[in-house]
Write a protein that holds these residues in place. Structure first.
Motif: not given
Lengths: 195, 195
Positions: A24, A27-31, A110-111, A114
């Motif tokens: 996470f 790359h980020g949660y959604a990715a 950052m998240e 989400n």
DNA sequence: CAGTTATCTGAACATGCGTTCGTTTAAAAC
DNA sequence: GTTTTAAACGAACGCATGTTCAGATAACTG
């Protein structure tokens, strides 16, 4: 090195959280897909659901744990006899705590978007509680004339933003040690609030 | 109100960028689909490819435009006769520019990891150039003994982090006007660098 | 050693993804 | 008023998504 069926490792749970944390943050949660997390753990995607009800809970648990530990660290840290001392403790604790957890900090900032609305509200309350702690120190310093601060609420946000920014560049083993960074930032914070 | 086929609007391009900007800022690049952007514009997904070669370019263009405009704004703003004046101009410009573009700022800070390596390098160079501008001001102030700064590079990062943090809470029409915010922050920045 | 149970597999589900492309449309050019 | 052309449609592509679940497995229990 795939884990075989039926093995009662007893440590898969923590490994799932660790893998989710790292992925996470990177790359980020959604990715990040559940299959990626599973691959990192060495397991099939379905097995993750023995340890989390869903992907959202995985994110929320990471953030909640981080914020709870941050608040706990504050409670177990020395209070400081004067507002200036209290502010110094806050500054150093923030820098130390955050520099030890770059992935958690990254995710926590950052998240947020989400999170489901309910989960978001819970995390925001924890964050506000942390900010309030600093604001209280600043107000005490203003009352005792140790600090010169125009607007304690905004000063609290400004100080936290400044301190948290360290995580964008600080790396253990770089040009400066954590101790040096602490000193530099405490210097700037002290001056900024007129202490 | 779907746009009909064949209509030469001539404004669809900007509308695509505007929709992407808003949606990327709200939900994150990875969480937004081309179909969502298209729906916002009032068009089918395929039509977006008349205006961007792919989704990645859409993100990169938004970030590059933002950073380029930021640097351009710096160039067209007054230099300041002394380091202190230069720092005040920098502070106020940063706050004004960023508060006018909350979505762009959010994307520029949050979506770096979703850039391809080549695109990331280009944006990072623009950002470094901006940071260098502040570092130069700080060094000049240290040389002229106007500032007391331990480490100009870190002070530059700290100041920018503090100023950019404003975007997390500032809203036009809130408790404080932009002018008041500028004054409060300029006060803190000035003190933090010992001016 | 037999029985139980926690753990993981592997396939399946419906849905959505970014992108391509032949076709259709309506505005612009002459 | 006819021709040209930019712009959008809409279906299709292969592939990935989060999640479920029956079945297989190996460690623990007595």
């Amino acid at each position: 090195m795939a884990r075989t069926q039926g093995s009662h490792s007893g440590i898969t749970g923590p490994r799932v959280r660790a893998a989710a944390l790292q992925l996470f943050a990177q790359h980020g949660y959604a990715a990040v897909s559940m299959r990626q997390i599973a691959r990192e753990v060495g397991v099939q995607a379905g097995a993750l659901y023995n340890y989390t009800p869903d992907k959202q809970s995985l994110l929320f648990d990471l953030m909640q744990t981080h914020m709870t530990e941050l608040l706990a660290a504050r409670e177990h840290s020395p209070r400081g006899a004067t507002p200036t001392e209290a502010l110094e403790h806050f500054t150093r604790l923030h820098l130390r705590f955050h520099s030890e957890r770059p992935d958690e900090v990254f995710i926590a900032y950052m998240e947020l978007r989400n999170l489901t609305p309910e989960n978001f509200a819970k995390i925001e309350e924890l964050r506000r509680s942390y900010e309030d702690g600093l604001e209280t120190i600043l107000r005490a310093g203003v009352n005792s004339r140790d600090f010169e601060v125009n607007d304690p609420k905004i000063a609290a946000m400004a100080v936290i933003a400044m301190l948290t920014g360290v995580n964008t560049w600080f790396r253990e083993g770089g040009r400066l040690s954590l101790t040096e960074v602490e000193q530099i930032y405490w210097d700037m914070v002290r001056k900024a609030v007129g202490a």
